[in-house]
Design a protein around this motif. Structure first.
Motif, PDB file in Angstrom:
ATOM      1  N   UNK A 171       3.133  -0.084   1.334  1.00 30.10           N
ATOM      2  CA  UNK A 171       3.000  -0.113   2.782  1.00 30.10           C
ATOM      3  C   UNK A 171       3.367   1.233   3.379  1.00 30.10           C
ATOM      4  N   UNK A 172       2.626   1.637   4.390  1.00 29.33           N
ATOM      5  CA  UNK A 172       2.989   2.852   5.129  1.00 29.33           C
ATOM      6  C   UNK A 172       3.645   2.512   6.461  1.00 29.33           C
ATOM      7  N   UNK A 173       3.989   1.227   6.613  1.00 26.22           N
ATOM      8  CA  UNK A 173       4.771   0.755   7.744  1.00 26.22           C
ATOM      9  C   UNK A 173       5.954  -0.034   7.200  1.00 26.22           C
ATOM     10  N   UNK A 174       6.929  -0.288   8.043  1.00 26.43           N
ATOM     11  CA  UNK A 174       8.091  -1.045   7.608  1.00 26.43           C
ATOM     12  C   UNK A 174       7.690  -2.446   7.164  1.00 26.43           C
ATOM     13  N   UNK A 175       8.252  -2.896   6.051  1.00 24.34           N
ATOM     14  CA  UNK A 175       8.022  -4.262   5.606  1.00 24.34           C
ATOM     15  C   UNK A 175       7.224  -4.362   4.320  1.00 24.34           C
ATOM     16  N   UNK A 176       7.129  -5.584   3.811  1.00 34.27           N
ATOM     17  CA  UNK A 176       6.400  -5.848   2.578  1.00 34.27           C
ATOM     18  C   UNK A 176       4.910  -5.797   2.838  1.00 34.27           C
ATOM     19  N   UNK A 177       4.129  -5.917   1.763  1.00 35.70           N
ATOM     20  CA  UNK A 177       2.688  -5.804   1.889  1.00 35.70           C
ATOM     21  C   UNK A 177       2.006  -6.831   0.995  1.00 35.70           C
ATOM     22  N   UNK A 178       1.220  -7.698   1.618  1.00 34.26           N
ATOM     23  CA  UNK A 178       0.356  -8.612   0.864  1.00 34.26           C
ATOM     24  C   UNK A 178      -1.001  -8.606   1.537  1.00 34.26           C
ATOM     25  N   UNK A 179      -2.039  -8.710   0.740  1.00 29.37           N
ATOM     26  CA  UNK A 179      -3.378  -8.641   1.301  1.00 29.37           C
ATOM     27  C   UNK A 179      -4.388  -9.131   0.304  1.00 29.37           C
ATOM     28  N   UNK A 180      -5.639  -8.828   0.549  1.00 30.43           N
ATOM     29  CA  UNK A 180      -6.729  -9.290  -0.311  1.00 30.43           C
ATOM     30  C   UNK A 180      -7.635  -8.134  -0.687  1.00 30.43           C
ATOM     31  N   UNK A 181      -8.197  -8.224  -1.892  1.00 32.80           N
ATOM     32  CA  UNK A 181      -9.166  -7.225  -2.325  1.00 32.80           C
ATOM     33  C   UNK A 181     -10.558  -7.538  -1.803  1.00 32.80           C
ATOM     34  N   UNK A 182     -10.738  -8.728  -1.255  1.00 34.93           N
ATOM     35  CA  UNK A 182     -12.037  -9.082  -0.694  1.00 34.93           C
ATOM     36  C   UNK A 182     -13.076  -9.336  -1.774  1.00 34.93           C
ATOM     37  N   UNK A 183     -14.315  -9.011  -1.472  1.00 31.85           N
ATOM     38  CA  UNK A 183     -15.420  -9.289  -2.394  1.00 31.85           C
ATOM     39  C   UNK A 183     -15.162  -8.650  -3.752  1.00 31.85           C
ATOM     40  N   UNK A 184     -15.256  -9.421  -4.829  1.00 27.72           N
ATOM     41  CA  UNK A 184     -14.938  -8.897  -6.160  1.00 27.72           C
ATOM     42  C   UNK A 184     -15.846  -7.741  -6.582  1.00 27.72           C
ATOM     43  N   UNK A 185     -15.292  -6.819  -7.326  1.00 29.44           N
ATOM     44  CA  UNK A 185     -16.016  -5.691  -7.904  1.00 29.44           C
ATOM     45  C   UNK A 185     -15.644  -5.602  -9.382  1.00 29.44           C
ATOM     46  N   UNK A 186     -16.592  -5.227 -10.207  1.00 27.02           N
ATOM     47  CA  UNK A 186     -16.299  -5.090 -11.633  1.00 27.02           C
ATOM     48  C   UNK A 186     -15.324  -3.956 -11.901  1.00 27.02           C
ATOM     49  N   UNK A 187     -15.114  -3.099 -10.896  1.00 26.91           N
ATOM     50  CA  UNK A 187     -14.191  -1.982 -11.059  1.00 26.91           C
ATOM     51  C   UNK A 187     -12.774  -2.291 -10.567  1.00 26.91           C
ATOM     52  N   UNK A 188     -12.591  -3.420  -9.906  1.00 23.96           N
ATOM     53  CA  UNK A 188     -11.255  -3.766  -9.464  1.00 23.96           C
ATOM     54  C   UNK A 188     -10.317  -3.861 -10.650  1.00 23.96           C
ATOM     55  N   UNK A 189      -9.057  -3.463 -10.439  1.00 28.94           N
ATOM     56  CA  UNK A 189      -8.008  -3.612 -11.450  1.00 28.94           C
ATOM     57  C   UNK A 189      -6.899  -4.480 -10.865  1.00 28.94           C
ATOM     58  N   UNK A 190      -6.042  -4.989 -11.734  1.00 28.89           N
ATOM     59  CA  UNK A 190      -4.902  -5.779 -11.274  1.00 28.89           C
ATOM     60  C   UNK A 190      -4.148  -4.981 -10.220  1.00 28.89           C
ATOM     61  N   UNK A 191      -3.968  -5.579  -9.035  1.00 26.69           N
ATOM     62  CA  UNK A 191      -3.442  -4.827  -7.893  1.00 26.69           C
ATOM     63  C   UNK A 191      -2.275  -5.552  -7.250  1.00 26.69           C
ATOM     64  N   UNK A 192      -1.210  -4.804  -6.990  1.00 28.60           N
ATOM     65  CA  UNK A 192       0.014  -5.315  -6.386  1.00 28.60           C
ATOM     66  C   UNK A 192       0.231  -4.667  -5.030  1.00 28.60           C
ATOM     67  N   UNK A 193       0.957  -5.355  -4.161  1.00 26.93           N
ATOM     68  CA  UNK A 193       1.426  -4.779  -2.912  1.00 26.93           C
ATOM     69  C   UNK A 193       2.924  -4.532  -3.005  1.00 26.93           C
ATOM     70  N   UNK A 194       3.405  -3.499  -2.326  1.00 31.24           N
ATOM     71  CA  UNK A 194       4.829  -3.136  -2.386  1.00 31.24           C
ATOM     72  C   UNK A 194       5.294  -2.688  -1.010  1.00 31.24           C
ATOM     73  N   UNK A 195       6.530  -3.004  -0.673  1.00 28.23           N
ATOM     74  CA  UNK A 195       7.070  -2.639   0.641  1.00 28.23           C
ATOM     75  C   UNK A 195       7.284  -1.136   0.748  1.00 28.23           C
ATOM     76  N   UNK A 196       7.283  -0.651   1.969  1.00 27.40           N
ATOM     77  CA  UNK A 196       7.547   0.768   2.224  1.00 27.40           C
ATOM     78  C   UNK A 196       8.944   1.155   1.769  1.00 27.40           C
ATOM     79  N   UNK A 197       9.895   0.255   1.970  1.00 26.25           N
ATOM     80  CA  UNK A 197      11.287   0.557   1.635  1.00 26.25           C
ATOM     81  C   UNK A 197      11.476   0.727   0.131  1.00 26.25           C
ATOM     82  N   UNK A 198      10.873  -0.164  -0.666  1.00 27.56           N
ATOM     83  CA  UNK A 198      11.039  -0.048  -2.115  1.00 27.56           C
ATOM     84  C   UNK A 198      10.166   1.054  -2.701  1.00 27.56           C
TER      85      UNK A 198
END
Length: 501
Positions: free
Chosen positions: A197-224
């Motif tokens: 995140x580039x703002x305060x707080x944790x980050x969860x979201x969606x990758x949306x429409x699948x792509x064969x190039x997508x990789x396992x993706x995590x969200x992480x808070x700005x603080x951590x």
């Protein structure tokens, strides 16, 4: 209940290809006896908390049909709990005879299931790490290991990525969708991606429409993320272990549409809620309450005649990114589009720590008529001596596709994961510092997770909105365009319940 489930099983096996132009009319052929014109006070008086609660109890039993596959009650698309929900809605409407024409709209949807995930960065296990919705798994659903690499800029261009073969991309949130960042990381050879995140707080979201190039993706808070960024900028190495057991698959599911046979078909009042829940729970507040409010209003409306047609919709796959409502709105012909005078969205009507929320739609930013609908809600709350607050049109619910199709829209809600302020506590009661719905997207979103006072009151307001426009559109702007202001696209950060950028 058994009869309801059997009905949908039969319909599903037949795969009835129904559309608005090819509707199935249920009940006896012929013109029904003339009923009195709908009256808002009378329709509101027909709404009771007891009836709503009884429906919620039915819905929770239906959610239990998902237990065999998910080990807990759920109505996520593709589950027996969601199939049972569709059956319950369809069967309830069918029992109303020939007042409505019913149709189902089958469409392709994508569902994602994250079974387990873990992220270790250096010698730390970040507490804020979250799996992105619709993320693919790590390779062979096994842990992968590689160096963390800080991606340049905001990771929206291929040039921002160096050769990442065997490495983990560390990317700032901002500007472009999360799915774009994951795709570019995958094309650069990354084995996983962490978006911070580039703002305060944790980050969860969606990758949306699948792509064969997508990789396992995590969200992480700005603080951590901050100390890791500092180490990488100093040239220090950081080792990462990432693990994701997830599946993304394509299925087909259904919207259900009920339209009054009476009323001017060229001037339709339309309203909707979503029939599905998240995988994590039964979704009795989100959006069982909206779905059941619509069902109860639809039942009570059969006592009356209407001047303008009323069209109820139960959308599927809202939780996967507004897929059902988007599909419906995008597939309206220009002629059919202009027949929809407005769309009203009813999602989460009974949050336990509620606030009375109105989408802040104005005619200068949204299709003409959106502000008049907003003011209808304002006037109703004012006339009942109730406080209310405005919330933004930010793409989080099923109004989104209609706004994008140039159709005026609005709605009410009672709050999700947002934190109630002390000022809001003074306005609505409840607990400052807690979420409006402490069980939002969780297993505890069951029958005990609804505030019956808020639910009954908001269902009466839904009834008022239907009765008002079913009687007359006097003073309401005429439809003249199927386009909307581009500012909406530029300011929307959500497409459904998850962040997309």
């Amino acid at each position: 209940m058994a009869a309801a489930i059997t009905l949908l099983g039969t319909a599903a096996s037949l795969q009835i290809p129904l559309t608005l132009e090819d509707q199935v009319h249920l009940g006896a052929v012929g013109t029904p006896a003339r009923r009195p014109l709908v009256n808002t006070e009378a329709l509101q008086d027909s709404i009771s908390a007891d009836n709503l609660l009884a429906r919620a109890m039915d819905l929770y039993e239906i959610a239990k049909l998902g237990e065999d596959e998910y080990n807990h009650p759920t109505r996520v698309i593709g589950s027996d709990g969601h199939l049972g929900t569709l059956s319950y809605i369809y069967a309830t409407l069918a029992e109303l005879g020939d007042y409505y024409s019913l149709s189902n709209q089958t469409f392709p949807a994508v569902m994602g299931k994250v079974t387990e995930y873990r992220l270790v960065v250096g010698d730390e296990v970040p507490r804020s790490a979250r799996a992105m919705s619709l993320t693919p798994p790590t390779s062979h659903k096994e842990p992968v290991r590689g160096d963390l690499v800080l991606v340049s800029n905001l990771g929206c261009e291929p040039k921002d990525y160096s050769d990442l073969k065997g490495k983990v991309a560390f990317i700032s949130r901002g500007v472009c969708p999360f799915g774009t960042k994951s795709e570019l990381a995958g094309k650069a050879g990354a084995i996983a991606a962490v978006i911070y995140n580039n703002e305060k707080g944790s980050l969860s979201g969606t990758l949306g429409s699948p792509s064969k190039y997508h990789v396992a993706t995590f969200g992480l808070s700005a603080e951590e993320a901050a100390p890791f960024i500092e180490k990488l900028q100093k040239g220090q190495d950081i080792d990462v272990i990432a693990y994701m057991d997830a599946d993304v698959k394509s299925i087909k599911t259904d919207n259900i549409i009920a339209q009054t046979i009476e009323g001017d078909p060229d001037n339709c009042v339309m309203l909707g809620g979503h029939s599905d829940s998240v995988e994590e729970g039964p979704g009795i507040n989100d959006d069982g309450t909206g779905s059941l409010s619509l069902l109860e209003v639809a039942k009570q409306l059969t006592e009356y005649s209407v001047n303008n047609c009323v069209r109820f919709a139960w959308w599927a796959a809202e939780e996967e990114g507004l897929l059902g409502s988007d599909h419906y709105a995008a597939h309206l012909s220009p002629e059919e589009n202009l027949k929809v005078r407005l769309f009203m969205d009813y999602d989460m009507m009974a949050s336990p720590n509620f606030a009375y929320q109105i989408y802040n739609a104005t005619n200068d930013l949204f299709p003409a008529g959106s502000e008049e609908l907003r003011d209808l809600y304002v006037d109703w709350y004012d006339s009942h001596g109730l406080n209310y607050t405005f919330i933004p049109f930010d793409g989080r619910s099923d109004y989104d596709g209609f706004i994008r199709a140039g159709i005026p829209a609005g709605g009410i809600a009672t709050g999700a994961e947002g934190v109630k302020t002390e000022e809001q506590q003074a306005m609505f009661g409840g607990n400052a510092g807690d979420w409006f719905d402490p069980c939002y997207h969780q297993l505890c979103d069951d029958v005990s997770n609804v505030n019956l006072t808020a639910w009954e009151l908001n269902t009466k307001l839904i009834a008022h909105s239907v009765a008002t426009y079913a009687t007359s559109f006097k003073g309401f702007p005429e439809r003249a365009s199927t386009t909307t202001a581009k500012v909406y696209d530029q300011t929307t950060r959500y497409h459904g319940p998850n962040l997309i950028v």
